[in-house]
Design a protein around this motif. Sequence first.
Motif, PDB file in Angstrom:
ATOM      1  N   LYS A   1      -9.666  -3.215  -3.107  1.00  0.00           N
ATOM      2  CA  LYS A   1     -10.307  -3.001  -1.564  1.00  0.00           C
ATOM      3  C   LYS A   1      -9.405  -1.958  -1.447  1.00  0.00           C
ATOM      4  N   SER A   2      -7.997  -2.204  -1.499  1.00  0.00           N
ATOM      5  CA  SER A   2      -7.483  -0.779  -0.348  1.00  0.00           C
ATOM      6  C   SER A   2      -6.139  -1.095  -1.312  1.00  0.00           C
ATOM      7  N   PRO A   3      -5.600  -0.024  -1.994  1.00  0.00           N
ATOM      8  CA  PRO A   3      -3.863  -0.287  -1.972  1.00  0.00           C
ATOM      9  C   PRO A   3      -2.534  -0.342  -1.441  1.00  0.00           C
ATOM     10  N   TYR A   4      -3.111  -0.647   0.238  1.00  0.00           N
ATOM     11  CA  TYR A   4      -2.075  -1.101   1.126  1.00  0.00           C
ATOM     12  C   TYR A   4      -2.484  -2.914   0.791  1.00  0.00           C
ATOM     13  N   ILE A   5      -1.941  -3.689   1.546  1.00  0.00           N
ATOM     14  CA  ILE A   5      -1.561  -5.271   2.004  1.00  0.00           C
ATOM     15  C   ILE A   5      -2.142  -4.862   2.878  1.00  0.00           C
ATOM     16  N   PHE A   6      -1.557  -4.011   4.049  1.00  0.00           N
ATOM     17  CA  PHE A   6      -2.241  -4.549   5.187  1.00  0.00           C
ATOM     18  C   PHE A   6      -3.046  -3.100   5.863  1.00  0.00           C
TER      19      PHE A   6
ATOM     20  N   CYS B   1       7.838 -12.763  -7.059  1.00  0.00           N
ATOM     21  CA  CYS B   1       8.393 -13.038  -5.205  1.00  0.00           C
ATOM     22  C   CYS B   1       9.086 -11.553  -4.705  1.00  0.00           C
ATOM     23  N   VAL B   2       9.219 -10.447  -5.114  1.00  0.00           N
ATOM     24  CA  VAL B   2       9.676  -9.506  -5.448  1.00  0.00           C
ATOM     25  C   VAL B   2       8.653  -8.798  -4.747  1.00  0.00           C
ATOM     26  N   TYR B   3       9.562  -7.829  -3.935  1.00  0.00           N
ATOM     27  CA  TYR B   3       8.549  -6.774  -3.387  1.00  0.00           C
ATOM     28  C   TYR B   3       9.302  -5.306  -3.743  1.00  0.00           C
ATOM     29  N   ARG B   4       9.204  -3.941  -4.506  1.00  0.00           N
ATOM     30  CA  ARG B   4      10.091  -3.619  -5.226  1.00  0.00           C
ATOM     31  C   ARG B   4       9.784  -2.003  -4.240  1.00  0.00           C
ATOM     32  N   ILE B   5      11.541  -1.555  -3.810  1.00  0.00           N
ATOM     33  CA  ILE B   5      11.117  -0.313  -2.251  1.00  0.00           C
ATOM     34  C   ILE B   5      10.858   0.671  -3.261  1.00  0.00           C
ATOM     35  N   ALA B   6      10.795   0.915  -3.505  1.00  0.00           N
ATOM     36  CA  ALA B   6      10.690   3.012  -4.286  1.00  0.00           C
ATOM     37  C   ALA B   6      11.934   3.689  -3.427  1.00  0.00           C
ATOM     38  N   GLU B   7      12.181   5.200  -4.427  1.00  0.00           N
ATOM     39  CA  GLU B   7      12.403   5.424  -3.609  1.00  0.00           C
ATOM     40  C   GLU B   7      12.516   6.388  -2.846  1.00  0.00           C
ATOM     41  N   LYS B   8      12.542   6.343  -2.067  1.00  0.00           N
ATOM     42  CA  LYS B   8      12.702   7.183  -0.881  1.00  0.00           C
ATOM     43  C   LYS B   8      10.810   7.075  -0.281  1.00  0.00           C
ATOM     44  N   ALA B   9      10.995   4.938  -0.027  1.00  0.00           N
ATOM     45  CA  ALA B   9       9.828   5.002   0.558  1.00  0.00           C
ATOM     46  C   ALA B   9       9.576   5.184   1.691  1.00  0.00           C
TER      47      ALA B   9
ATOM     48  N   ALA C   1       7.284   0.442   7.792  1.00  0.00           N
ATOM     49  CA  ALA C   1       7.302   0.154   6.182  1.00  0.00           C
ATOM     50  C   ALA C   1       6.405  -1.017   6.401  1.00  0.00           C
ATOM     51  N   ILE C   2       6.158  -1.954   7.014  1.00  0.00           N
ATOM     52  CA  ILE C   2       5.135  -2.720   6.363  1.00  0.00           C
ATOM     53  C   ILE C   2       3.732  -2.605   6.193  1.00  0.00           C
ATOM     54  N   ARG C   3       3.165  -1.606   7.163  1.00  0.00           N
ATOM     55  CA  ARG C   3       2.455  -0.678   7.556  1.00  0.00           C
ATOM     56  C   ARG C   3       1.888   0.053   6.103  1.00  0.00           C
ATOM     57  N   PHE C   4       2.646   0.887   5.384  1.00  0.00           N
ATOM     58  CA  PHE C   4       2.999   0.933   4.286  1.00  0.00           C
ATOM     59  C   PHE C   4       2.954   0.231   2.701  1.00  0.00           C
TER      60      PHE C   4
ATOM     61  N   ALA D   1     -10.362   1.419   4.551  1.00  0.00           N
ATOM     62  CA  ALA D   1      -9.265   0.997   3.766  1.00  0.00           C
ATOM     63  C   ALA D   1      -8.727   1.768   2.883  1.00  0.00           C
ATOM     64  N   ASN D   2      -8.534   2.361   2.242  1.00  0.00           N
ATOM     65  CA  ASN D   2      -7.770   3.947   1.901  1.00  0.00           C
ATOM     66  C   ASN D   2      -7.080   4.429   2.872  1.00  0.00           C
ATOM     67  N   ARG D   3      -6.898   3.337   4.461  1.00  0.00           N
ATOM     68  CA  ARG D   3      -5.597   4.496   4.978  1.00  0.00           C
ATOM     69  C   ARG D   3      -4.640   2.635   5.146  1.00  0.00           C
ATOM     70  N   PRO D   4      -3.283   2.579   5.842  1.00  0.00           N
ATOM     71  CA  PRO D   4      -2.774   1.591   6.362  1.00  0.00           C
ATOM     72  C   PRO D   4      -3.630   0.969   7.311  1.00  0.00           C
ATOM     73  N   MET D   5      -2.742   0.188   8.193  1.00  0.00           N
ATOM     74  CA  MET D   5      -2.932  -0.417   9.588  1.00  0.00           C
ATOM     75  C   MET D   5      -2.653   0.639  10.711  1.00  0.00           C
ATOM     76  N   ASP D   6      -3.200   0.389  11.538  1.00  0.00           N
ATOM     77  CA  ASP D   6      -2.720   1.213  12.842  1.00  0.00           C
ATOM     78  C   ASP D   6      -1.553  -0.086  14.215  1.00  0.00           C
ATOM     79  N   ASN D   7      -0.565   1.202  13.885  1.00  0.00           N
ATOM     80  CA  ASN D   7       0.109  -0.376  14.912  1.00  0.00           C
ATOM     81  C   ASN D   7      -0.415  -1.250  15.943  1.00  0.00           C
ATOM     82  N   VAL D   8       0.015  -2.155  15.398  1.00  0.00           N
ATOM     83  CA  VAL D   8      -0.742  -2.946  16.393  1.00  0.00           C
ATOM     84  C   VAL D   8       0.443  -3.425  17.939  1.00  0.00           C
ATOM     85  N   ARG D   9       1.197  -2.943  18.556  1.00  0.00           N
ATOM     86  CA  ARG D   9       1.807  -3.208  19.400  1.00  0.00           C
ATOM     87  C   ARG D   9       1.150  -3.787  19.971  1.00  0.00           C
ATOM     88  N   GLY D  10      -0.097  -4.144  20.790  1.00  0.00           N
ATOM     89  CA  GLY D  10      -0.318  -4.432  21.737  1.00  0.00           C
ATOM     90  C   GLY D  10      -0.813  -5.430  21.452  1.00  0.00           C
TER      91      GLY D  10
END
Length: 500
Positions: free
Chosen positions: A319-324, A279-287, A265-268, A330-339
Amino acid sequence: MPSFPAMGRKKVVPVGRFHDINETFVERAIFPPACEQTSYIYRDNELVGFALRVSKTGLKTFIAEAKSGVPEYDENGKPKKPKQTQEKIGRAGPGGYTAKAAREQAERWLSAHRTGKTAHAAKTVRWALNEYVKIDSLSDETVKSMKKCINAYFGPYLDRLMHSFDYEECRLIYEDVFRNGGKDKQGVPSQANLMKRYLQAIFEYNHIIPNPWHYVRVSAPPQVHKKAVLEASEIKQVWYAVQDARPLPRDAMFTLLFTGFRHRAIRFMEWKYLDLEKCVYRIAEKAEGFKNGPAVEYPLPVWLIENVLRRRHALYHDKSPYIFPNRVDANRPMDNVRGTYQKIGKQIGTHLSTYVFRRTRATFTESFFGTTLITQRFLNHRVKVAMRDAPATGYYTKASTRMLRRYAEAYCSIIRQLAGELPMSEKVKQVVLDEHADVRQQTVTLEEVDAMLDTRALDVLAPEPDENDLAADRLGAEMFEYELATGAPSSADEEDEGDD
């Protein structure tokens, strides 16, 4: 013709090159002392092309030799002279092939190679991989994972013929990845198991019989204690370790800590759903990352907005539709940063994953506020309390943003106190230090929650409520009191870590 020394009483020493290759012959075969080559080949007198190769060291291997029946042509279109091809079937003796099994395998290979009816029998693993990923039923993610895993851990063997592998070699390759793979040569058990599974499927798809990967047994990874929740005493270490991380994972981890969202959810998260003023983030339906559910406005603490998201907005919102966003595209969300999580966990001496932040938020919420209702709402779960105005199928906290903000800000204040960013209040000390006290008796009251809040969060961000807001607040308060009175148990966070 070379002569051979005796191999024991009543045993006939092999002489010449053509023999009936059976178990007795394999046992007695030796490397001729007069041979000047590094290996000597005994050919079968019945199945043309089937042979036993004995090396100077005494290693015995079954092989098959034949000329391909698939015509090849030169640049001028003239047919080329077929070349003799030698295929390794497998090692002979204990742990390897029996003479009977090797003969059957040689028959299949020789038939396929000479007739050209099954051309894949003489193809490499690289060719087989490229053909396998064309299967329509495979998802893009599976194809990407398969190529990445096999290229990384099986790369040196990709240009080998598929029939040249035996069980023992496959087992050694698997064990090497399991115990010595990875950048630090510390072993990657999960990747070893994944590699084995992918290669077994590829060999099976190409009708390699027997499939050597089928007999490689998956080993259990070493047992590692995975911490599910951060202790209050560890918050300070984690806080400063996260601050030293690279900007992208650092901001993502602070957002995880103060929202309890899943990592996906953070990535997207998208800019169009973030309201910096309210100071709100709208969680869209079926986000993405939130499973299925109606839209809801989720309150974010002022500290997160001012110290993380507003800065990112100034740098990336155009520069990007995504916060991260992804660092490459930039048109894609960030990769998994498990490392990065693992690196920080190693730095502070504890296991750290995306779900640790989520479970920590749930645990601290329950410990400080003493209510399952708030915990469920904090994690954006359906409320599991059945009342006359809230059916047992669940009731989403649709209009509870104003009510939840008080707890979101208080939770942020508590984390900052534990991190040493704010002076620790007596109530926080009591909850953290008194491990044996009754949670229901020591939890923070609504009045104490208000005392922890930034006044701006209440006065500026919360507009005057309308009739719908008041009705929702009354229902929320009624459910809150009902739960406190009945001691309704909390619902476990049943999502697995596959979202990671």
